[in-house]
Write an enzyme that holds these catalytic residues in place. Structure first.
Site, PDB file in Angstrom:
ATOM      1  N   ASP A 292       0.859  -1.182   0.000  1.00 45.77           N
ATOM      2  CA  ASP A 292       0.000   0.000   0.000  1.00 45.77           C
ATOM      3  C   ASP A 292       0.892   1.228   0.000  1.00 45.77           C
ATOM      4  O   ASP A 292       2.065   1.166   0.379  1.00 45.77           O
ATOM      5  CB  ASP A 292      -0.909  -0.009   1.233  1.00 45.77           C
ATOM      6  CG  ASP A 292      -1.876   1.165   1.274  1.00 45.77           C
ATOM      7  OD1 ASP A 292      -2.348   1.586   0.196  1.00 45.77           O
ATOM      8  OD2 ASP A 292      -2.163   1.676   2.380  1.00 45.77           O
ATOM      9  N   HIS A 293       0.343   2.348  -0.437  1.00 48.16           N
ATOM     10  CA  HIS A 293       1.049   3.630  -0.352  1.00 48.16           C
ATOM     11  C   HIS A 293       0.687   4.323   0.958  1.00 48.16           C
ATOM     12  O   HIS A 293      -0.489   4.548   1.240  1.00 48.16           O
ATOM     13  CB  HIS A 293       0.658   4.524  -1.528  1.00 48.16           C
ATOM     14  CG  HIS A 293       1.235   4.087  -2.833  1.00 48.16           C
ATOM     15  ND1 HIS A 293       0.517   4.117  -4.013  1.00 48.16           N
ATOM     16  CD2 HIS A 293       2.462   3.593  -3.157  1.00 48.16           C
ATOM     17  CE1 HIS A 293       1.289   3.669  -4.996  1.00 48.16           C
ATOM     18  NE2 HIS A 293       2.460   3.347  -4.505  1.00 48.16           N
ATOM     19  N   TYR A 468      -4.870   4.614   0.434  1.00 46.90           N
ATOM     20  CA  TYR A 468      -5.949   3.738  -0.031  1.00 46.90           C
ATOM     21  C   TYR A 468      -5.630   3.045  -1.343  1.00 46.90           C
ATOM     22  O   TYR A 468      -6.436   3.030  -2.265  1.00 46.90           O
ATOM     23  CB  TYR A 468      -7.276   4.510  -0.148  1.00 46.90           C
ATOM     24  CG  TYR A 468      -7.582   5.435   1.006  1.00 46.90           C
ATOM     25  CD1 TYR A 468      -7.287   5.080   2.322  1.00 46.90           C
ATOM     26  CD2 TYR A 468      -8.169   6.671   0.787  1.00 46.90           C
ATOM     27  CE1 TYR A 468      -7.568   5.934   3.391  1.00 46.90           C
ATOM     28  CE2 TYR A 468      -8.465   7.536   1.842  1.00 46.90           C
ATOM     29  CZ  TYR A 468      -8.154   7.164   3.140  1.00 46.90           C
ATOM     30  OH  TYR A 468      -8.436   8.025   4.188  1.00 46.90           O
ATOM     31  N   HIS A 469      -4.450   2.419  -1.415  1.00 45.21           N
ATOM     32  CA  HIS A 469      -4.033   1.706  -2.623  1.00 45.21           C
ATOM     33  C   HIS A 469      -3.597   0.274  -2.314  1.00 45.21           C
ATOM     34  O   HIS A 469      -2.500  -0.134  -2.696  1.00 45.21           O
ATOM     35  CB  HIS A 469      -2.879   2.445  -3.308  1.00 45.21           C
ATOM     36  CG  HIS A 469      -3.206   3.825  -3.753  1.00 45.21           C
ATOM     37  ND1 HIS A 469      -2.225   4.781  -3.971  1.00 45.21           N
ATOM     38  CD2 HIS A 469      -4.387   4.424  -4.024  1.00 45.21           C
ATOM     39  CE1 HIS A 469      -2.806   5.915  -4.351  1.00 45.21           C
ATOM     40  NE2 HIS A 469      -4.120   5.712  -4.392  1.00 45.21           N
ATOM     41  N   PRO A 470      -4.414  -0.549  -1.661  1.00 43.12           N
ATOM     42  CA  PRO A 470      -3.976  -1.913  -1.356  1.00 43.12           C
ATOM     43  C   PRO A 470      -3.851  -2.759  -2.624  1.00 43.12           C
ATOM     44  O   PRO A 470      -4.701  -2.706  -3.516  1.00 43.12           O
ATOM     45  CB  PRO A 470      -5.086  -2.444  -0.443  1.00 43.12           C
ATOM     46  CG  PRO A 470      -6.293  -1.638  -0.793  1.00 43.12           C
ATOM     47  CD  PRO A 470      -5.769  -0.275  -1.142  1.00 43.12           C
TER      48      PRO A 470
END
Length: 531
Positions: A292-293, A468-470
């Site tokens: 994630d980021h 919010y980049h899983p």
């Protein structure tokens, strides 16, 4: 019900696949979504993410387990629970990542996933407001537009970053990503263009496409190791069954796709048995490889009004709403950020390793309201984290949320990069014309020295949040122990694919919505080629 294909999850990838597979009127497709229809009006207003994130009607409202890398904190992980998935409540930012990301995927053995392979898919999906060129397409389902709002504080940031030595880049999705500039958005005429709007709305009347909402898939069914169908719970809680003649495609995203695989008996056998599930097929990497980021959000108080001031009074809110209603313009057309930068923390880094999201407002999080003072936000994230986490089941019930262990900031490179990113943000803030607009550094405290590595790292651990980049929990690979092969087929299982951001072998260098749509396009081609 019997269909040719069942697509599980009506998010960014699933909507694409349902559209492309149902284009043949002789092919029967079912699209299942655990959430409801996208009827909430805030979904379609760009700034509506302030109202939809953390709203359990449309957001799964996941939270991570306490993370040692965040000084033991748990943080929010919003995910869309509605037609369009997270594209119905994200920040609308259109970012593809770097061409090197996809070339690395290919070099890892994922044939057909290099930049030259995926660029045509990005172009096919796109209806670019600026027109067609070597990197962009027109006439596709997904509208990509310029900002309809500008704010002086963001213009000042772009100018200050150039003063600090960073080049201006008018198109970070073009020949090169590096530089500073302004985001493009997935909007159409001032309204959100989610995957549901782009790919589902135009084809919802197809008689061979059955869109089923409030459908919580519990597991897929087998004959040996051949998938034959699935079971789901409808809105009343009753169990329904679907039989498939060809394939099931899991497009539930990086959380729900591996969850369904594990609930179906595909995963680490010991973990499955611990959760009361009989193993069907051993694939220990299901749920592993999570990336994630992580963003550090710096806030600077200003000596002139920002959007915080514009939205504070009821009169101004009414004026903003009227402007949007009449002209589809103004602050209600605003995405999560206006300005951006893709920068290198050190000269020896080959491609940008940090990304900025610059916002003419400040808040603790979307949905909680803006701060009661004039301020803006500089968010900085590491583009290619080394840290990898995992998901674990919390029992055999599909309604029980999985346990999320992101494992943030667990490598030296990740720690150094987030500290470097924070320091670069603070240096940009000292350049005019931005410096003259800043009255005070609010977060982190100005007393924290840029030379204090441990202090800055501790601040980042205590304050950073997900962007919010899983990704990566059903990672694609050339070997048999990968969860899916380069055709997105689940290894060792017939008639089952995964197509969403969970298949990324490495996270892309940027926001993940555009790549998720590309993955849907790619999956559609792969499925149709095998039909």
């Amino acid at each position: 019900m019997e269909v040719d294909y069942a697509v599980v999850g009506a998010g960014s990838s699933g909507c694409v696949i349902a559209n492309r597979l149902s284009a043949d009127p002789n092919t029967k497709v079912a699209l299942l979504e655990a959430g409801g229809p996208d009827t909430n009006p805030w979904i379609h207003i760009p700034v509506g993410y302030f109202k939809t994130m953390h709203n359990p009607a449309v957001d799964w409202c996941y939270r991570t387990e306490p993370d040692p890398g965040l000084n033991g904190r748990s943080i929010d992980w919003p995910r869309g629970k509605v037609l369009g998935g997270s594209s119905s409540l994200n920040g609308l930012l259109y970012v593809r990542g770097q061409k090197e990301d996809y070339d690395r995927w290919r070099q890892m053995g994922n044939v057909g996933w290099g930049w030259e392979d995926v660029l045509p898919l990005f172009k096919r999906s796109e209806d670019q407001e600026r027109g067609e060129d070597a990197f962009h397409g027109t006439g596709g389902p997904l509208s990509v537009s310029n900002m309809r709002i500008q704010r002086p504080i963001c213009d000042a940031w772009v100018a200050a970053a150039q003063s600090a030595g960073y080049p201006f880049n008018p198109d970070y999705n073009g020949a090169e990503q590096e530089g500073v500039g302004y985001f493009q958005l997935t909007t159409r005429n001032g309204r959100r263009c989610s995957a549901a709007v782009a790919y589902l709305k135009p084809v919802r009347d197809r008689t061979n496409l059955n869109i089923i909402t409030h459908a919580m898939v519990s597991h897929v069914t087998f004959n040996g190791k051949k998938v034959t169908g699935l079971e789901y719970r409808d809105r009343s809680g009753a169990v329904q069954k679907i039989t498939v003649r060809r394939e099931i495609i899991l497009s539930g995203g990086a959380i729900n796709s591996p969850q369904i695989l594990m609930l179906s008996g595909i995963g680490d056998p010991d973990h499955l048995k611990d959760n009361g599930i009989e193993p069907i097929h051993a694939l220990p990497r299901v749920g592993k490889g999570l990336q994630d980021h992580l963003q550090a959000r710096l806030v600077f108080k200003c000596n002139e009004p920002t959007l915080n001031d514009e939205v504070r009074s009821l009169f101004n809110q009414a004026r903003i709403a009227l402007k949007y209603a009449l002209f589809r313009a103004g602050p209600m057309t605003m995405a999560a950020s206006l300005a951006t930068g893709f920068l290198k923390t050190r000269p020896e880094v080959q491609t940008p390793d940090i990304q900025f999201h610059v916002q003419p407002w400040s808040a603790d999080s979307p949905g909680e309201g803006v701060h009661p003072f004039s301020a803006f936000t500089m968010s900085v994230c590491q583009l290619r984290p080394e840290s990898r986490g995992e998901l674990r089941l919390n029992g055999p019930d599909p309604s029980e949320y999985v346990k999320i262990f992101p494992n943030y900031l667990s490598t030296e490179t990740d720690c150094r990069t987030i500290v470097d990113g924070v320091n670069i943000a603070r240096r940009i803030a000292r350049h005019n014309p931005l410096a003259s607009k800043i009255s005070e550094e609010f977060r982190p405290d100005a007393q924290l020295s840029c030379d204090d590595y441990e202090g800055t790292l501790d601040w980042a651990r205590s304050n950073s949040v997900s962007i919010y980049h899983p990704t990566g929990t059903c990672a694609m690979g050339a070997s048999g122990d990968a969860v899916v092969d380069p055709k997105l087929k689940v290894n060792g299982i017939e008639n089952l694919r995964v197509a969403d951001c969970s298949i990324m072998p490495e996270i892309v260098s940027g926001n993940t919505n555009a790549p998720a749509i590309m993955i849907g396009e790619k999956a559609s081609d792969l499925i149709l080629a095998d039909a």
